[in-house]
Enzyme design. Structure first.
Site, short mmCIF file in Angstrom:
data_model
loop_
_atom_site.label_atom_id
_atom_site.label_comp_id
_atom_site.label_asym_id
_atom_site.label_seq_id
_atom_site.Cartn_x
_atom_site.Cartn_y
_atom_site.Cartn_z
N ASP A 23 -10.45 2.19 2.58
CA ASP A 23 -10.15 1.74 4.07
C ASP A 23 -10.75 2.42 5.15
O ASP A 23 -11.83 1.80 5.68
CB ASP A 23 -8.72 1.24 4.22
N LYS A 78 1.19 -1.46 -0.18
CA LYS A 78 -0.01 0.17 -0.35
C LYS A 78 0.40 1.49 -0.12
O LYS A 78 0.43 2.14 -0.72
CB LYS A 78 -0.95 0.35 1.39
N ASN A 131 -4.98 1.63 -1.92
CA ASN A 131 -5.29 0.47 -1.75
C ASN A 131 -6.39 0.20 -3.41
O ASN A 131 -6.43 -0.90 -3.35
CB ASN A 131 -6.70 -0.05 -0.82
#
Length: 289
Positions: free
Chosen positions: A109, A73, A94
């Site tokens: 996220d 990431k 992500n």
């Protein structure tokens, strides 16, 4: 006249290792459900030494986007020239989306975390009191940012290494945040509106997270980003104390929504059918850990 060869809209999830990822199960379910033609979502195993070249080659290989999982990431963030505001704040990506200007890195996220809470506990509000986070790793950074954006009046970070938590606060520019040691956890729980475990403690194969929840207010919401087992020891203890709990599987499901919409132009729904499909793949029947 030759038939036109159909163009396949390809998306992948990149990681190392990647065989465990359930993202293809989720996205291909939505592709079928929404009737999107000539689209496929697949796994792409990418060792760290090949990551930069892989990102550069995505468009040439026919990909319109990708998801990114551990350990890539932060490295993918550095590979891309364009990022959304949240990815820039986290310095982690992500989700990759092919835009007219080129590949753009995004981070969903934190969105997935908050959407899971709002879906499972619709009466809960982030601005009603302090949020307590256990841990200060990568997941904690995304969650702290989301809670800050949602109006949490204070974020209390309980972490073994004080300096790491302070770095998180400084990097994210959190104005109302405090660090507590594990020995000070009772103080962190005072008037708390939310308790979230962002560590791997309680995950299958890891040691249990054993803490006394007695100091938590009866109105506090308890959640865990761990979803194997579905009901962790923390969630079980909270449930037995009569607290509202939210398991971590929904975060995985909800974080996938914005990327899918960006790639395919249709917004999918996190449904009971999808949840049951993923649980079945995990070998879990709802209500059993």
């Amino acid at each position: 006249m030759k038939d036109k060869i159909p163009v396949i809209a390809k998306v992948c999830v990149m990681g190392w290792p990647i065989a465990h990822s359930r993202s293809p199960l989720i996205h291909n379910f939505w592709i079928r459900q929404l009737g999107i033609k000539n689209a496929i979502y697949e796994r792409l195993a990418v060792p760290p030494e090949e990551l930069q070249e892989t990102v550069k080659s995505l468009v040439d290989w026919g990909f319109i986007g990708a998801n990114v999982t551990v350990p890539h990431k932060e490295a993918v963030f550095a590979c891309l020239m364009r990022h959304d505001a949240i990815a820039r704040r986290l310095k982690a990506v992500n989700t990759i989306v092919l835009t007219e200007a080129g590949l753009e890195g995004r981070n969903t996220d934190g969105y997935g975390f908050m959407a899971n809470l709002f879906h499972a506990a619709p009466n809960w509000k982030a601005n009603r009191g302090p949020a307590v986070m256990l841990g200060a790793g990568g997941a904690a950074r995304a969650i702290a940012t989301a809670l800050d954006d949602a109006g949490a009046p204070e974020i209390r970070i309980v972490n073994r290494t004080h300096s790491r938590a302070e770095t998180l606060i400084r990097d994210l520019g959190l104005k109302n945040a405090a660090v507590f040691s594990w020995e000070q956890i009772d103080r962190a729980f005072v008037n708390a509106n939310l308790l979230v475990n962002t560590t791997t403690l309680g995950m299958k194969g890891e040691r249990d997270l054993e803490i006394d929840l007695t100091p938590l207010p009866a109105t506090a919401l308890v959640t865990d980003i761990v979803y194997t087992p579905l009901e962790t020891g923390l969630l079980r203890a909270a449930r037995l104390r009569g607290l509202t709990t939210v398991d971590g599987l929904g975060m995985l499901l909800h974080q996938a929504v914005p990327g899918f919409e960006a790639w395919f132009g249709k917004r999918p729904q996190v449904s009971a059918e999808l949840r049951a499909l993923v649980l079945a793949d995990m070998g879990i029947t709802e209500g059993k850990s």
